[in-house]
Every structure is written in structure tokens, then in C-alpha cells.
Design a protein around this motif. Sequence first.
Motif, PDB file in Angstrom:
ATOM      1  N   PHE A   1      26.912  79.620  29.135  1.00  0.00           N
ATOM      2  CA  PHE A   1      25.665  79.474  29.888  1.00  0.00           C
ATOM      3  C   PHE A   1      25.303  80.763  30.615  1.00  0.00           C
ATOM      4  N   GLY A   2      26.305  81.496  31.098  1.00  0.00           N
ATOM      5  CA  GLY A   2      26.025  82.750  31.780  1.00  0.00           C
ATOM      6  C   GLY A   2      25.327  83.740  30.867  1.00  0.00           C
ATOM      7  N   ILE A   3      25.829  83.871  29.632  1.00  0.00           N
ATOM      8  CA  ILE A   3      25.221  84.788  28.664  1.00  0.00           C
ATOM      9  C   ILE A   3      23.836  84.284  28.250  1.00  0.00           C
ATOM     10  N   ALA A   4      23.736  82.974  27.999  1.00  0.00           N
ATOM     11  CA  ALA A   4      22.449  82.402  27.586  1.00  0.00           C
ATOM     12  C   ALA A   4      21.377  82.628  28.650  1.00  0.00           C
ATOM     13  N   LEU A   5      21.721  82.408  29.917  1.00  0.00           N
ATOM     14  CA  LEU A   5      20.735  82.565  30.997  1.00  0.00           C
ATOM     15  C   LEU A   5      20.376  84.024  31.213  1.00  0.00           C
ATOM     16  N   LEU A   6      21.330  84.918  31.063  1.00  0.00           N
ATOM     17  CA  LEU A   6      21.023  86.345  31.176  1.00  0.00           C
ATOM     18  C   LEU A   6      19.933  86.722  30.181  1.00  0.00           C
ATOM     19  N   ARG A   7      20.046  86.226  28.962  1.00  0.00           N
ATOM     20  CA  ARG A   7      19.071  86.564  27.915  1.00  0.00           C
ATOM     21  C   ARG A   7      17.765  85.803  28.082  1.00  0.00           C
ATOM     22  N   LEU A   8      17.851  84.544  28.543  1.00  0.00           N
ATOM     23  CA  LEU A   8      16.624  83.783  28.793  1.00  0.00           C
ATOM     24  C   LEU A   8      15.802  84.440  29.903  1.00  0.00           C
ATOM     25  N   LEU A   9      16.452  84.779  31.005  1.00  0.00           N
ATOM     26  CA  LEU A   9      15.733  85.340  32.151  1.00  0.00           C
ATOM     27  C   LEU A   9      15.159  86.705  31.825  1.00  0.00           C
ATOM     28  N   ALA A  10      15.792  87.429  30.903  1.00  0.00           N
ATOM     29  CA  ALA A  10      15.266  88.733  30.511  1.00  0.00           C
ATOM     30  C   ALA A  10      13.955  88.592  29.741  1.00  0.00           C
ATOM     31  N   GLN A  11      13.702  87.409  29.177  1.00  0.00           N
ATOM     32  CA  GLN A  11      12.491  87.167  28.395  1.00  0.00           C
ATOM     33  C   GLN A  11      11.351  86.563  29.213  1.00  0.00           C
ATOM     34  N   ARG A  12      11.638  86.147  30.445  1.00  0.00           N
ATOM     35  CA  ARG A  12      10.659  85.408  31.238  1.00  0.00           C
ATOM     36  C   ARG A  12      10.225  86.239  32.441  1.00  0.00           C
ATOM     37  N   ALA A  13       9.192  85.761  33.124  1.00  0.00           N
ATOM     38  CA  ALA A  13       8.723  86.433  34.325  1.00  0.00           C
ATOM     39  C   ALA A  13       9.835  86.471  35.365  1.00  0.00           C
ATOM     40  N   SER A  14       9.970  87.576  36.039  1.00  0.00           N
ATOM     41  CA  SER A  14      11.064  87.730  37.000  1.00  0.00           C
ATOM     42  C   SER A  14      10.778  86.934  38.278  1.00  0.00           C
ATOM     43  N   PHE A  15      11.842  86.580  38.966  1.00  0.00           N
ATOM     44  CA  PHE A  15      11.721  85.960  40.278  1.00  0.00           C
ATOM     45  C   PHE A  15      12.839  86.501  41.165  1.00  0.00           C
ATOM     46  N   ARG A  16      12.609  86.482  42.436  1.00  0.00           N
ATOM     47  CA  ARG A  16      13.585  87.041  43.382  1.00  0.00           C
ATOM     48  C   ARG A  16      14.654  85.997  43.657  1.00  0.00           C
ATOM     49  N   LYS A  17      15.883  86.393  43.485  1.00  0.00           N
ATOM     50  CA  LYS A  17      16.988  85.461  43.710  1.00  0.00           C
ATOM     51  C   LYS A  17      18.143  86.191  44.373  1.00  0.00           C
ATOM     52  N   ARG A  18      18.937  85.403  45.077  1.00  0.00           N
ATOM     53  CA  ARG A  18      20.147  85.920  45.725  1.00  0.00           C
ATOM     54  C   ARG A  18      21.295  84.990  45.355  1.00  0.00           C
ATOM     55  N   VAL A  19      22.305  85.545  44.687  1.00  0.00           N
ATOM     56  CA  VAL A  19      23.434  84.720  44.265  1.00  0.00           C
ATOM     57  C   VAL A  19      24.221  84.265  45.491  1.00  0.00           C
ATOM     58  N   THR A  20      24.336  82.951  45.655  1.00  0.00           N
ATOM     59  CA  THR A  20      25.082  82.398  46.782  1.00  0.00           C
ATOM     60  C   THR A  20      26.420  81.795  46.356  1.00  0.00           C
ATOM     61  N   HIS A  21      26.564  81.565  45.037  1.00  0.00           N
ATOM     62  CA  HIS A  21      27.824  80.992  44.543  1.00  0.00           C
ATOM     63  C   HIS A  21      27.902  81.248  43.046  1.00  0.00           C
ATOM     64  N   GLU A  22      29.136  81.466  42.564  1.00  0.00           N
ATOM     65  CA  GLU A  22      29.352  81.696  41.130  1.00  0.00           C
ATOM     66  C   GLU A  22      30.515  80.838  40.648  1.00  0.00           C
TER      67      GLU A  22
END
Length: 316
Positions: free
Chosen positions: A214-235
Motif C-alpha cells: 500500500f505504501g508503494i501504491a499510494l506513493l504512485r497514486l498521489l504522484a498522479q493526482r492533485a497535491s495536498f498538504r499533509k503532515r505524517v503523524t503516524h506510520e
Amino acid sequence: MMEIKWLEDFVSLVDTSSFSRAAEQRNVTQPAFSRRIKQLETWLGTILISRATLPPELTLAGQQFLPVARETIRTYYGLRETLGPSAGPGLIRFAALHTLTVTVFPEWLGKLQTEGRSFPTSLLPDRGGIEANLDALVADEADFFLTYAHPIVPFHLDRSRFPYLTIAGDRLIPLAAPLLHTDTGTLPGKGILDRAVTSGIQIPYLSYGLNSFFGIALLRLLAQRASFRKRVTHENTISAGLMSMAISGAGLCWLPERLVHEDMRAGRLVPASDDSRWTLDLDVRLYRHSGNRVGAVEALWRAASERAGQPPVTPS
């Protein structure tokens, strides 16, 4: 810590005299294969392969290390054979992504075990990454590998050795608690992703990191979509752990629908977007190691093929 697969990569490279052929033999991409050779060299503190020649040649250190690598591999697998497999005798061994052991595996196996058929199974511990779990299948430590699949994260597997069946489907969807806790107060979770894209507000984000499917999939999905501001609070690489954090209001998270349907129905999680382009439609695949022809393994594969109503697919 040195990994046995690094030694196997090194020996494969020596045997093939080609990074690309060795990567194909080891069922990984060439960049990933090259990184693993570099990791071995870093761990040893010396260069083993000269990249300045074609084909690549062993350095003096590589020549000295090659017999050590071969003997270490032989010793490792000899000990494993002597000590015996972790699974009990007669158990069919599954490597599986953690979430699927909860959402798909029990029901699917239960439906196979009908009309007097019984398949005693053993689940290997999730090794925390798609590549590591694939290694268990490739190294014949597992008879089957249960995984999510999507074209955005292609697998590189030998066509003849690792056929697969698609046994189920799922969706990865963005979700949040009804109230999301931020540094500036609480925000409604419903539609928070769409608002973040249009208004530029920063939202807390629960991440899978980069070592999971899922980490790899989301990295590639988000690279294709409009950006949004986020702050990682947990991994966390485990979806169930991120789900608990999401329910607590700790952040926005993408989660598999099969895992969260009860929490969505109860209102503990709400859609973070109405835009379907933020979702990923997933296949659930069962890969097998075709080199294992044990009767129980063959019987389960036949039953799974019948239930899926499809012939096995050989990966491209």
C-alpha cells in the motif's frame, strides 16, 4: 545486518555476468537488484564488482569472497533442512500480506473446505514488505503467496514458475474519523481530502511508509493526482494498526474496504473524498510455487482454480 538473499544475488550475478539477467533470475527489478548488491558491498566495506567493464567483472575482493558466499549459502540451507521447516508436517505453507489473513483468507479457505475436503495450512509471519514476502515464495519457503495486486505496483515473477489466480477483489479508499484532530483544532473528517486540495489546509496523514504494497501504491497514486498538504503523524505497514489510529481521529488514511466496512457502517470512519479517482480497485491474487507438486498443494490449487472459475494466469 547481512541478508542471505544478498549472497544469492551476488552468486547469481557472477553466474550470469549480467545485472539484467541476474535480476530476472532473482525475480526483482534491475534497480532493486543493483541496490541489493550495493548493500552487500556496503556491509562488507569493499567493492566486489567492477562496473567499469562489460560484462561486469569481479574485483580481487570479489574473487576472494565468491567461495565464501557459495559455502555460506550451502551451510544456511543445509542447516534449515536439518532443523526442519517451521510448518508442521503436511501443512500447506502460505505467505500472505497481514490484512488478507484477516479479511480474505479465513472465508476463502472455509469455502474451499467443503464436501469433505480439508486443507491443513500454516501462515508464515508477514515479513513487512511485498519484496520480502515474494522472497518466501521464490525461495520455496512458502507454497502459496496471497497478495493484493494492481498495475500501479507490477510484480516481476518468472512466467512458468509462479502462476496465479484472482480469488477476490477490494478497494483502497481514503477515510477519516468524523472529527479529525489537527494542530489548530478539530475538522470534519467527511470530505477532508477534497477540502485540502481546494483550500490548501494541512491535514494529519497516517502513512504506510515505503516498505509495503500500500505504501508503494499510494506513493504512485498521489504522484498522479492533485497535491495536498499533509503532515505524517503516524506510520505503520499494517492496515489494522492504521485503522485504529484513524478511528481515534489521528489522521487521514487509505484503508482496504473489506477491513473497514463495519466501521464505516457504524459511522466510526467516513469517506475523506467523493472523488473515485482517489481510490484504487485491487485484485486479491493467489500465487503458487509450481515447483512444489506435493499432493495437498496440488489439490488446493485445483480447488482454488475451480472456485475462481478461471485457468491460472502466468505473470508477464
